[in-house]
Design an enzyme around this catalytic site. Structure first.
Site, PDB file in Angstrom:
ATOM      1  N   GLY A 241       0.836  -1.203   0.000  1.00 44.87           N
ATOM      2  CA  GLY A 241       0.000   0.000   0.000  1.00 44.87           C
ATOM      3  C   GLY A 241       0.864   1.243   0.000  1.00 44.87           C
ATOM      4  N   GLY A 467       1.186  -6.552   3.816  1.00 43.37           N
ATOM      5  CA  GLY A 467       2.476  -7.169   3.517  1.00 43.37           C
ATOM      6  C   GLY A 467       3.464  -6.956   4.644  1.00 43.37           C
ATOM      7  N   ARG A 612       9.730  -1.728  21.577  1.00 43.12           N
ATOM      8  CA  ARG A 612       9.791  -3.195  21.588  1.00 43.12           C
ATOM      9  C   ARG A 612       9.626  -3.728  20.164  1.00 43.12           C
ATOM     10  NH1 ARG A 612       8.358  -6.740  25.566  1.00 43.12           N
ATOM     11  NH2 ARG A 612       7.242  -5.130  26.738  1.00 43.12           N
ATOM     12  N   LEU A 614       8.297  -6.592  17.990  1.00 47.28           N
ATOM     13  CA  LEU A 614       7.316  -7.661  18.181  1.00 47.28           C
ATOM     14  C   LEU A 614       7.710  -8.928  17.431  1.00 47.28           C
ATOM     15  CD1 LEU A 614       4.120  -5.460  17.792  1.00 47.28           C
ATOM     16  CD2 LEU A 614       4.948  -6.507  19.921  1.00 47.28           C
ATOM     17  N   GLN A 622      10.729  -4.647   7.313  1.00 45.51           N
ATOM     18  CA  GLN A 622      10.265  -3.267   7.205  1.00 45.51           C
ATOM     19  C   GLN A 622      11.444  -2.299   7.126  1.00 45.51           C
ATOM     20  OE1 GLN A 622       7.026  -1.884   7.002  1.00 45.51           O
ATOM     21  NE2 GLN A 622       6.809  -4.007   6.384  1.00 45.51           N
ATOM     22  N   GLU A 690       8.177   3.076   8.732  1.00 53.06           N
ATOM     23  CA  GLU A 690       8.666   4.230   7.980  1.00 53.06           C
ATOM     24  C   GLU A 690      10.017   4.751   8.448  1.00 53.06           C
ATOM     25  OE1 GLU A 690       4.923   6.087   8.857  1.00 53.06           O
ATOM     26  OE2 GLU A 690       4.473   6.352   6.737  1.00 53.06           O
TER      27      GLU A 690
END
Ligand SMILES: Cc1cc2nc3c(=O)[nH]c(=O)nc-3n(C[C@H](O)[C@H](O)[C@H](O)COP(=O)(O)OP(=O)(O)OC[C@H]3O[C@@H](n4cnc5c(N)ncnc54)[C@H](O)[C@@H]3O)c2cc1C
Ligand code: SF4
Lengths: 729, 334
Positions: A241, A467, A612, A614, A622, A690
């Site tokens: 996206g 994603g 943290r 995950l 990312q 980001e």
């Protein structure tokens, strides 16, 4: 009943005590096998409903004016064509993120070249596209400015300031005063936008590729003029996206209208060209950065002004100077934004709006200031980290920027850095560059429901997985909290009938929907504690077994009737008392060809502290993806448009250059520094989607300057621009 | 996409029935966006005898259906004509090269974005309509050989290599006659009919490309400069083969890509270099002769400097000492 929780004070670190050992691990995403085997139900891949027709959006081919006549009859004569639809409810462009209401509905007005003006519906996609292509349209045209440099229609915002910039600037001993440009960017998600609409009575079900279902539902309802309760949106899989699917798109609204008119399901899939024409781009920017310092390197003045563009009536403006406002301190700071109104594909959020382009200029300017001061750019940054948010005095909730900078420098071998322009290998000049990274963190209202029967749990929320790994991390949170193995947990997402979450945007999805899942699971823990007769604090849930106060039981025997818990979280006082942001440092080494100006990134390192982690694997993906976007921003991505009619010229992925594999070095390292942000949310996380991009491009741009000894101001650093920076024939 | 008839050619006689499709990697893209709208496609991929690479004298005969991948990876090509191999591998992506054919590659259309956008006037698409690229965005346009009707560049890498290697195209016409056309005569400039890009007539089929023997001992390279490291069309490219005796250039052949409506050659530059002692000064002089004084479109002005520098860098590589760290150069074997 839904428990409502407001983030008013710092929260204890329960996830550090649960001990199931799932949270943080690099667990494979549970939806992975579906994705790689082609069985994940992406909108257009989903089996077509009975009787489905295909719609194709017709674009306007003038910059501004009015549609006078569409030759509907001509098109209806073509084989397979079912209808040519124009409708006042059709939308001009996608909704901006979190709008929650209809985008502009222009009726017969044309506001930009590429705007959807009609939908051709046919029995096949090919027939619809052919008819759309042949459709003859008569326009009345108006003059319009299509580029930000040419329009007289500009809005200059009031400056955002702290201290007295002018005074600080005037008394600065060393200054830099620099101008930069960045072009428009496309999100370029792999999956083009698509929607399948189907009516049942006066209710519509829309399967779409959408990031924010809770908002999209309202946007679609408002566009159609119906109540939100009549809309159901399904978006279980989204093929990327990056902001481009935040708001309801014209394909979705048109599909719903067509399906209603024709009384059968209608699918609208955008072609790549449609996506470039009609989907919100990242604005081009012109940036003016002024920095002042004392001779020994204390920054005294910071100003970062910018000009961005958008179409009339779009509220969004790329927040270019967002990070410049809190990275470094100064006596005077000033930020002024100008929005140029142009007749062109409108602008909206694209991954890390603001930082993605603002930090490239700002952090390049910081480097140039360091040069002028004769300081190591790393030292200049370290020396100027403010105690508090320079604009409003809030303390930082958790900030390991200094650690990121120093640990990154150590890992990268920064101290081996040589004099600019002094190292070569054959025809290649070698340089190192770095940048700080920052991306502010927020919590967005989110709800989730967790169901537990025996040792099986189900998580339900309308959160999306674009994603990024939502299926994985929500599973891990529930598994960790309930003491279950992840294969005992199922996660259901992307259905507007489920509790409403933040959706995926602004890097807040994992924290927001994750916190809601955490709170719902916490409620279940309380219920289990009650069942075995211990206090909630004494309860341990591990490996499907509950223990506490010398009592224990297997969940399978204990929870024979389903326990359902729902929780909702919202930001509160901590957002006012503290400023939360992810921080990091990027390092890059590049080779610049002294003849051709080609740039190759040879290695890159990102050190990040973002609360943290995950899931170590999805978080790393990312971060890596963000850094690759940084490479694209610095070197390749350049969405061009025509200066006469504003149409997008780079309308496919052969012309719009996202980085190819060969642009990305094998040596890409990501290091996470351990952190907990107790002020951010009850799971102590921050946004990570980001941060990887924020500053990454600047590290590459700074490395180019270090390699060649010449600075780049027009980004991306395409070969010809690099050559001209050399200043030689 | 318009509806079309699909026919599978089983003999050469079937070829003239419509628009030839080979790998389809260019044609299908253009059909989807309706820049090309053939009524009939003739699939030639089952024709026999067009998929082999055969030794012919000291050279090779490359069947028109040999895929770009097969050609680039052929051991003989890699050894004797590494420039060809490199040029092909510098183009497109592995997936596309697996599908793309030798004949199709030569005939791929320009990448001028106005040619691709049917809302824009384009003389190449519709003769007489006008040329929207003029006054528009023109980074990929040509530097040489344009006309007032069209400024587009030919995008093929392979064709540039074949031109430098003095290859010829073998063509079979509808009446069964076969002729050979040297690469440098195969394409035609835009003139007032930019839609006509070569001398092929109706029913003509490219059957092969004939590659003559390489110059013994010559160094070859293909230097492609583009906007990203891979999977992008050239901004400029230089294909070169140079043989030396000591410091003297004894043989040189050069072709330049993405700067003209077809692979560009410049005999004056070759004349200037031939028999001379390799030196930077010589290359500078040759570059002066090569590069035009102005560009036909403001957006391609950069190509003058880029071509100049890429040319010099390539000549330095081809004539310099063995040390070429970070560059891509190959020496022909045998
Ligand atoms: C995204 C992308 C990137 C690319 N990048 C590059 C690049 O960097 N460099 C580069 O050089 N190329 C590049 N290409 C182009 C690619 O090389 C061509 O598409 C390919 O070589 C065409 O071959 P084909 O067999 O698929 O041709 P087709 O698409 O089948 O045909 C192309 C044309 O040739 C005609 N034709 C085919 N065979 C014959 C024959 N034997 N006789 C007569 N006419 C014939 C067809 O009628 C048609 O007009 C790229 C393509 C794409 C899609
Ligand atoms: S340059 Fe040639 S291909 Fe491009 S628009 Fe003009 S006529 Fe068409």
């Amino acid at each position: 009943m839904t428990d409502r929780f407001t983030m008013d004070e710092p929260q204890p670190r329960l996830l550090d005590e649960t001990g199931q050992g799932v949270i943080g691990t690099p667990m494979d995403r549970p939806d992975g096998p579906q994705k790689v085997s082609g069985t994940a139900g992406y909108t257009a891949d989903h089996p077509a409903p009975e009787g489905m027709a295909h719609g194709y959006l017709v674009r306007a081919t003038i910059a501004r004016g009015k549609v006078l006549k569409i030759d509907r009859e001509g098109a209806m004569g073509l084989e397979g064509v079912l209808d040519v639809i124009t409708d006042p409810r059709m939308t001009r462009n996608p909704a901006q993120g979190m709008a929650g209401e209809a985008p502009v509905q222009p009726a017969d007005a044309v506001h930009y070249h590429g705007q959807p003006i009609a939908l051709v519906v046919a029995s096949t996609f090919e027939a619809a596209r052919d008819a759309a292509q042949r459709l003859s349209v008569e326009y009345e045209t108006e003059d319009a400015a299509v580029s930000p440099g040419n329009t007289r229609d500009t809005e200059v915002d009031d400056p955002e300031t702290a201290g007295d910039f002018d005074a600080a600037w005037d008394s600065s001993e060393v200054t830099v005063d620099l101008n930069y440009t960045t072009p428009s960017h496309a999100a370029a998600a792999m999956e083009p936008h698509a929607a399948v609409a189907q009516w049942n009575g006066d209710a519509v079900e829309l399967r779409g590729s959408l990031q924010m279902v809770r908002f999209n539902k309202k946007e679609l309802a408002d566009s159609l003029g119906i109540d939100a309760s009549q809309v159901r949106i399904l978006s279980p899989f989204v093929g990327g996206g990056f902001g481009s699917k935040l708001g309801i798109g014209p394909e979705a609204v048109a599909a719903a209208i067509a399906s209603q008119k024709l009384g059968r399901p209608v699918r609208v899939v955008m072609t790549r060209q449609n996506v470039f024409d009609m989907i919100l781009r990242r604005s081009e920017t012109a940036q003016h950065v002024r920095l002042g310092a004392t001779r020994d390197g204390r920054i005294t003045a910071i100003s970062h002004d910018d000009r961005v563009s958008n179409l009339d009536e779009e509220g969004f403006a790329e927040p270019v100077s967002q990070a410049s406002q809190f990275l470094y301190g100064a006596d005077g700071l000033s930020f002024t934004q100008t929005v140029a109104r142009i007749a062109a594909t409108p602008a909206g959020s694209v991954r890390a709006p603001g930082e993605a382009v603002g930090m490239v200029a700002f952090e390049a300017a910081i480097d140039e200031l360091a040069d002028k001061l004769g300081m190591d750019p790393l030292d200049l940054r370290l020396k100027n980290l403010p105690e508090k948010h320079p604009m409003d005095g809030r303390p930082y909730s958790a900030r390991r920027l200094a650690d990121c900078l120093t640990e990154g420098a150590e890992l990268f071998g920064w101290d081996a850095r040589w004099e600019a322009g002094s190292r070569r290998e054959g025809d290649w000049l070698i340089g190192m560059g770095m940048s700080s990274a920052a991306r502010s963190n927020v919590l967005v209202k989110s709800a989730a429901r967790v169901r537990l029967t025996g040792d099986r749990a189900i998580v339900e929320t309308d959160m999306t997985d674009i994603g990024t790994g939502s299926y994985a991390i929500l599973n891990q949170i529930a598994a960790e909290m309930l003491g279950l193995s992840p294969d005992r947990v199922e996660v259901r997402l992307g259905d507007s009938d489920l509790p409403g979450a933040s959706g995926s945007g602004g890097s807040f999805g994992a924290s927001s929907a994750g916190s809601a899942t955490f709170l719902a699971a916490k409620k279940i823990r309380a219920e289990i504690a009650r069942k075995i007769g211990c206090s909630e604090e004494a309860l341990t849930l591990q490996k499907g077994r509950a223990r506490g106060d010398n009592r224990e039981a297997d969940l399978s025997g204990l929870v024979t009737e389903e326990i359902v818990a729902e929780a909702e979280i919202e930001g509160g006082k901590t957002a006012e008392s503290h400023f939360s942001s992810g921080f990091g440092a990027h390092f890059a080494e590049v080779a610049v060809n002294e003849w051709t100006g080609e740039v190759r990134v040879r290695r890159m390192l990102g050190v990040m502290s973002m609360g943290r982690i995950l899931n170590e694997k999805t978080a790393r993906s990312q971060a890596l993806g963000g850094m690759i976007w940084g490479i694209g921003t610095a070197l390749t991505e350049d969405m061009q448009s025509d200066s006469r009619d504003g149409h997008v010229v780079t309308r496919d992925l052969a012309n719009y250059h996202v980085p190819s594999h060969a642009d990305v070095p094998g040596d890409m390292q990501v290091v996470f520094l351990e952190e907990r942000d107790d002020w951010a949310n009850p799971i102590q996380t921050k946004g990570i989607g980001e941060l990887g991009i924020s500053g990454a491009g600047a590290a590459v741009i700074n490395a180019i300057s270090h390699a060649s000894g010449h600075r780049i101001y027009d980004i991306p650093a395409l070969p010809d621009r690099v050559i001209s920076s050399f200043g030689v024939k | 996409m318009r509806p079309f008839d699909y026919q599978r050619a089983t003999s050469f006689d079937d070829v003239s029935a419509g628009q030839i499709i080979a790998g389809g990697t260019n044609l299908l893209d253009l059909m989807k966006i309706q820049v090309m709208t053939p009524d009939t496609l003739v699939d030639i991929t089952r024709l026999e005898g067009l998929s082999e690479i055969q030794a012919e004298g000291e050279g090779l005969r490359i069947g028109a259906l040999v895929t770009n991948s097969a050609l680039a990876n052929d051991a003989r090509v890699r050894a004797g004509w590494p420039l060809l191999s490199r040029a092909i591998l510098a183009g497109a992506s592995a997936q596309i090269r697996n599908k793309a054919t030798t004949g199709g590659n030569l005939l791929q259309r320009t990448r001028c974005p106005y040619f691709y956008d049917t809302s824009q006037a384009c003389n190449k698409r519709t003769p007489g309509e006008g040329c929207a690229a003029q006054g528009g965005a023109g980074r990929m346009l040509a530097l040489f050989g344009t006309s007032e009707h069209c400024l587009a560049a030919h995008p093929s890498d392979m064709a540039v290599a074949l031109t430098a290697l003095e290859a010829a195209v073998e063509i079979r016409s509808a009446d069964g006659e076969t002729r050979q056309v040297p690469m440098h005569e195969f394409y035609r400039g835009p003139g007032d009919r930019p839609d006509i890009e070569n001398g092929l007539g109706k029913g003509d089929l490219i059957t092969a490309v004939i590659l003559p023997s390489p110059h013994a001992g010559a160094r070859q390279t293909y230097r492609k400069v583009r906007d990203r490291a891979s999977y992008a069309f050239a901004l400029v490219s230089v294909a070169g083969s140079v043989a030396m005796e000591g410091d003297t250039i004894t043989q040189v052949s050069l072709a330049y890509g993405s700067v003209a409506p077809h692979p560009w050659m410049d005999h004056d530059v070759v004349q200037l270099l031939q028999g001379e002692t390799a030196s930077n000064a010589l290359f500078e002089r040759a570059a002066d002769a090569l590069v035009p004084d102005s560009a036909p479109h403001p957006d391609t002005d950069y190509k003058r400097n880029l071509l100049r520098r890429t040319f010099i860098a390539t000549m330095r590589q081809l004539t310099g000492p063995g040390d070429t760290a970070g560059t891509d150069i190959a020496r022909t074997q045998g």
